[in-house]
Design an enzyme around this catalytic site. Sequence first.
Site, short mmCIF file in Angstrom:
data_model
loop_
_atom_site.label_atom_id
_atom_site.label_comp_id
_atom_site.label_asym_id
_atom_site.label_seq_id
_atom_site.Cartn_x
_atom_site.Cartn_y
_atom_site.Cartn_z
N GLN A 30 0.49 -1.07 -5.28
CA GLN A 30 -0.76 -0.42 -5.43
C GLN A 30 -0.28 1.24 -5.54
OE1 GLN A 30 -3.18 0.60 -1.74
NE2 GLN A 30 -5.16 0.06 -3.23
N SER A 75 0.94 -1.04 -0.02
CA SER A 75 0.17 0.08 0.00
C SER A 75 0.85 1.24 -0.09
CB SER A 75 -0.85 -0.02 1.28
OG SER A 75 -1.32 1.13 1.47
N HIS A 90 -13.33 -2.56 -0.45
CA HIS A 90 -12.48 -1.86 0.48
C HIS A 90 -12.37 -2.64 1.81
CE1 HIS A 90 -9.40 1.38 0.15
NE2 HIS A 90 -9.48 1.29 1.40
N ARG A 142 -15.32 6.55 9.64
CA ARG A 142 -15.38 5.33 10.32
C ARG A 142 -15.53 5.71 11.83
NH1 ARG A 142 -9.89 3.47 6.95
NH2 ARG A 142 -10.59 3.38 4.98
N LYS A 166 -8.23 -1.89 -8.90
CA LYS A 166 -9.04 -2.39 -7.56
C LYS A 166 -10.40 -1.46 -7.29
CE LYS A 166 -7.98 -4.08 -2.86
NZ LYS A 166 -8.78 -2.80 -2.13
N ARG A 179 -14.72 -0.73 4.19
CA ARG A 179 -14.23 0.49 5.09
C ARG A 179 -14.38 1.82 4.21
NH1 ARG A 179 -10.18 -0.93 9.06
NH2 ARG A 179 -8.57 0.78 8.41
#
Length: 393
Positions: free
Chosen positions: A128, A107, A275, A165, A251, A278
């Site tokens: 990524q 990541s 994800h 979140r 993705k 998330r």
Amino acid sequence: MHNIHSIEDLRNRARRRLPAMVFDFIEGGALDELTLRRNREALDAHLLTQRVLVDTSQRHATTSILGTRLDLPLVVSPMGLLTVCHPDADVAIARAAATAGSVFVHSPWSGCSLEEVTDAAPGRVWAQIAFWNDAAETRRHIDRAQVLGIDTLVVAGDVAVSSKRDRDLRHGTGMPPRPPLRDVVNTALHPGWVLRWLLGRSMTWGNYRIDGRAIRMREMEAWMERNENQTATWDDIARLRSSWTGNIVVKGVMTPEDSRLAIEHGADGVFVSNHGGRQFDSQQATIEALPGVVDAVDGRAAVIVDGGVRRGSDIAKALSLGADAAAAGRPFALGLAAAGQAGVDRAFEVLHDELLTVMGFLGVTRVDEMPCTLVDSTGLRLEAAVAAIEASQ
């Protein structure tokens, strides 16, 4: 690790070892966590069909995807800030993935640099990227991947906007963190984690540099706000295709329409992902979206799916619905938190052994023989309820 028999066992050990705010950071999802729960519920609702009296003594889980051999049809989904789990972070998971014959997707929001990870697991790392507002930042990341010999870029397609979140907000785990007193006390009750945090790798965003040093957490919020890009389009994929000779995987693909667009613009693979629940709440589970994506792709690109994988049977279900490989993130983050690299190694061992067991019950010796028929238990329960009502009338 002799008493660890499942991903749930790793989860329970990680929960004991981590402060509550860190555990919730790993476990939590967006808003009401409907998508997070649905990923797991949808996998549970799909059932496999047993076959008997088939010679499966030579079964194995080896396959390949995008030119990379896999000893297990499972790759590690990209995860940011793994340093909160354990100081060895991405490096430990990448090494474990290489040992297991898997692939680690690094990541860009990692606490470890791309260079560190590829050095730990050469030939077993994909990078990524995102189309950041600063195009030069994107270009630098791509150039670094190319210099390091990475052959596959995974484009984060679902990061143009960020969801809140609630768990993280309650714990004050923003950038920089502002935990309430209860979390300060709870963290103090986990001295092992505190000691590792004090003596181990600094919790920076190690993949980025300002004046030659890693970006500190308190600086990352400003960096992310500056580089959030809501104008990225499929044209960016086409431009990437014109300059990148390796594989491109998009993705965040959840629809047949986006699957076709990905291929039309030069993608070699699509990554069915929400994800891990998330980002966008109140959407389909990935296993529900998978058949439509597979049908739209029609063999023209590789298909990977993540979201809720906790058992070898979950991998089998993904393959049965047409995926070339499954992916998972949280099982390996939990393994890392539970016991460092040994915990991640154990996560791979558990999932590999469980998949081989499932293959024995399915009567197959290779993953490409996986039956394409699943039973939806939700539908069965609905039919049974309707039948019961009709019988009572």
